[in-house]
Design a protein around this motif. Structure first.
Motif, PDB file in Angstrom:
ATOM      1  N   UNK A 179       0.757  -1.368   0.023  1.00 63.37           N
ATOM      2  CA  UNK A 179      -0.086   0.029   0.119  1.00 63.37           C
ATOM      3  C   UNK A 179       0.798   1.185  -0.120  1.00 63.37           C
ATOM      4  N   UNK A 180       0.454   2.236  -0.721  1.00 66.49           N
ATOM      5  CA  UNK A 180       1.005   3.663  -0.733  1.00 66.49           C
ATOM      6  C   UNK A 180       0.584   4.369   0.426  1.00 66.49           C
ATOM      7  N   UNK A 181       1.597   5.261   0.804  1.00 64.23           N
ATOM      8  CA  UNK A 181       0.989   6.170   1.999  1.00 64.23           C
ATOM      9  C   UNK A 181       1.305   5.866   3.399  1.00 64.23           C
ATOM     10  N   UNK A 182       0.554   6.017   4.319  1.00 65.92           N
ATOM     11  CA  UNK A 182       0.669   5.792   5.738  1.00 65.92           C
ATOM     12  C   UNK A 182       0.461   4.473   6.054  1.00 65.92           C
ATOM     13  N   UNK A 183       1.017   3.910   7.375  1.00 66.43           N
ATOM     14  CA  UNK A 183       0.917   2.535   7.743  1.00 66.43           C
ATOM     15  C   UNK A 183      -0.496   2.708   8.271  1.00 66.43           C
ATOM     16  N   UNK A 184      -1.067   1.488   7.993  1.00 61.52           N
ATOM     17  CA  UNK A 184      -2.525   1.386   8.269  1.00 61.52           C
ATOM     18  C   UNK A 184      -2.835   0.828   9.683  1.00 61.52           C
ATOM     19  N   UNK A 185      -1.954   0.153  10.320  1.00 65.05           N
ATOM     20  CA  UNK A 185      -2.129  -0.654  11.583  1.00 65.05           C
ATOM     21  C   UNK A 185      -1.004  -0.093  12.336  1.00 65.05           C
ATOM     22  N   UNK A 186      -1.443   1.117  13.206  1.00 62.52           N
ATOM     23  CA  UNK A 186      -0.287   1.591  14.077  1.00 62.52           C
ATOM     24  C   UNK A 186      -0.702   1.375  15.535  1.00 62.52           C
ATOM     25  N   UNK A 187       0.209   0.901  16.451  1.00 57.47           N
ATOM     26  CA  UNK A 187      -0.006   0.711  17.805  1.00 57.47           C
ATOM     27  C   UNK A 187      -0.299   2.190  18.505  1.00 57.47           C
ATOM     28  N   UNK A 188      -0.798   2.066  19.696  1.00 58.75           N
ATOM     29  CA  UNK A 188      -1.388   3.239  20.346  1.00 58.75           C
ATOM     30  C   UNK A 188      -0.227   3.904  20.945  1.00 58.75           C
ATOM     31  N   UNK A 189       0.898   3.076  21.302  1.00 59.00           N
ATOM     32  CA  UNK A 189       2.209   3.875  21.946  1.00 59.00           C
ATOM     33  C   UNK A 189       2.741   4.668  20.822  1.00 59.00           C
ATOM     34  N   UNK A 190       3.020   4.161  19.610  1.00 57.88           N
ATOM     35  CA  UNK A 190       3.343   5.098  18.531  1.00 57.88           C
ATOM     36  C   UNK A 190       2.630   6.277  18.172  1.00 57.88           C
ATOM     37  N   UNK A 191       1.520   6.000  18.143  1.00 58.63           N
ATOM     38  CA  UNK A 191       0.469   7.221  18.096  1.00 58.63           C
ATOM     39  C   UNK A 191       0.624   8.170  18.910  1.00 58.63           C
ATOM     40  N   UNK A 192       0.494   7.801  20.339  1.00 64.17           N
ATOM     41  CA  UNK A 192       0.778   8.825  21.259  1.00 64.17           C
ATOM     42  C   UNK A 192       2.193   9.171  21.330  1.00 64.17           C
ATOM     43  N   UNK A 193       3.083   8.708  20.842  1.00 67.45           N
ATOM     44  CA  UNK A 193       4.608   9.151  20.687  1.00 67.45           C
ATOM     45  C   UNK A 193       4.561  10.211  19.853  1.00 67.45           C
ATOM     46  N   UNK A 194       3.925   9.977  18.774  1.00 70.54           N
ATOM     47  CA  UNK A 194       4.024  11.202  17.629  1.00 70.54           C
ATOM     48  C   UNK A 194       3.145  12.248  17.939  1.00 70.54           C
ATOM     49  N   UNK A 195       2.220  12.128  18.268  1.00 66.44           N
ATOM     50  CA  UNK A 195       1.214  13.406  18.949  1.00 66.44           C
ATOM     51  C   UNK A 195       2.107  14.060  20.099  1.00 66.44           C
ATOM     52  N   UNK A 196       2.890  13.304  20.864  1.00 61.66           N
ATOM     53  CA  UNK A 196       3.535  13.969  21.978  1.00 61.66           C
ATOM     54  C   UNK A 196       4.591  14.911  21.363  1.00 61.66           C
ATOM     55  N   UNK A 197       5.192  14.440  20.571  1.00 59.97           N
ATOM     56  CA  UNK A 197       6.335  15.154  19.813  1.00 59.97           C
ATOM     57  C   UNK A 197       5.966  16.121  19.028  1.00 59.97           C
ATOM     58  N   UNK A 198       4.845  15.897  18.421  1.00 59.67           N
ATOM     59  CA  UNK A 198       4.292  17.274  17.391  1.00 59.67           C
ATOM     60  C   UNK A 198       3.803  18.294  18.547  1.00 59.67           C
ATOM     61  N   UNK A 199       3.040  18.045  19.529  1.00 59.99           N
ATOM     62  CA  UNK A 199       2.726  18.920  20.336  1.00 59.99           C
ATOM     63  C   UNK A 199       3.740  19.588  21.304  1.00 59.99           C
ATOM     64  N   UNK A 200       4.556  19.098  21.777  1.00 62.82           N
ATOM     65  CA  UNK A 200       5.470  19.262  22.578  1.00 62.82           C
ATOM     66  C   UNK A 200       6.766  19.802  22.437  1.00 62.82           C
ATOM     67  N   UNK A 201       7.360  19.195  21.326  1.00 66.23           N
ATOM     68  CA  UNK A 201       8.781  19.804  20.760  1.00 66.23           C
ATOM     69  C   UNK A 201       9.169  21.151  20.715  1.00 66.23           C
ATOM     70  N   UNK A 202       8.257  22.138  20.425  1.00 65.82           N
ATOM     71  CA  UNK A 202       8.721  23.482  20.674  1.00 65.82           C
ATOM     72  C   UNK A 202       8.900  23.872  21.986  1.00 65.82           C
ATOM     73  N   UNK A 203       8.005  23.370  22.796  1.00 65.72           N
ATOM     74  CA  UNK A 203       8.138  23.636  24.378  1.00 65.72           C
ATOM     75  C   UNK A 203       9.275  22.946  24.984  1.00 65.72           C
ATOM     76  N   UNK A 204       9.732  21.753  24.509  1.00 68.09           N
ATOM     77  CA  UNK A 204      10.903  21.157  24.969  1.00 68.09           C
ATOM     78  C   UNK A 204      12.094  21.931  24.525  1.00 68.09           C
TER      79      UNK A 204
END
Length: 187
Positions: A26-51
């Motif tokens: 399949x082209x594009x993004x991964x279709x099966x993503x575990x919750x830890x990976x999803x939470x990690x990516x959201x954390x980095x996107x949200x808090x990287x500038x603050x860090x």
């Protein structure tokens, strides 16, 4: 119906040398993503500038003691507004430096074709094919990042030792304003 199958087969399958078809995937993004990976990516996107701001502020106001701001806040010696107010504001100089650097990098990417791939063994620069799009197209891209990096550094050293267009310490001289998150220029 037959045309649709042929179109799907041509997009999703690739002919191998012995005549069999190999599934490309399949082209594009991964279709099966575990919750830890999803939470990690959201954390980095949200808090990287603050860090980044926290590290810069800790070095500027607390001599790089990373726990000192938290201890000051916890003990009541400081409030968030006190720490924020001590941080130098974004300056027009920092904005100009950043815009000049980004504009120069865009110029290098857009108007300078890669020639390093002809001289550096193992480096695959120049025009390369990208991933297949959902429509089945394969776009071509100019891969010249190593060349842009090389030119940027050569010009930096040439400026420091010969041209003297700007101070070689311009980034560190404007370090805090370049990394500051707020924009008092608009206030």
């Amino acid at each position: 119906m037959g045309e649709r199958r042929r179109a799907n087969a041509s997009r999703g399958d690739k002919k191998v040398a012995d005549g069999e078809k190999q599934h490309v995937g399949q082209w594009g993004r991964a279709w099966e993503v575990d919750y830890f990976s999803l939470a990690s990516v959201i954390f980095l996107l949200a808090f990287a500038p603050l860090i980044v701001y926290y590290f810069v502020m800790s070095c500027d106001q607390y001599q790089c003691a990373l726990t000192a701001p938290v201890l000051d806040l916890y003990s009541g010696k400081a409030q968030l507004s006190d720490i924020w107010d001590k941080t130098p504001a974004l300056t027009w100089t920092a904005v100009k430096i950043y815009l000049a650097w980004v504009s120069f990098q865009v110029f290098l990417y857009m108007f300078l074709p890669d020639i390093l791939h002809k001289f550096v063994p193992g480096y695959e620069g120049g025009v390369q094919e990208g991933a297949r799009t959902p429509a089945g197209l394969i776009n071509k891209y100019q891969v010249n990042g190593l060349q842009a990096w090389t030119i940027t550094h050569l010009l930096w050293f040439a400026n420091a030792y010969h041209f003297h267009w700007f101070s070689p310490t311009i980034v560190i001289d404007n370090w805090i304003p370049l990394h500051k998150g707020r924009t008092p220029l608009l206030e």
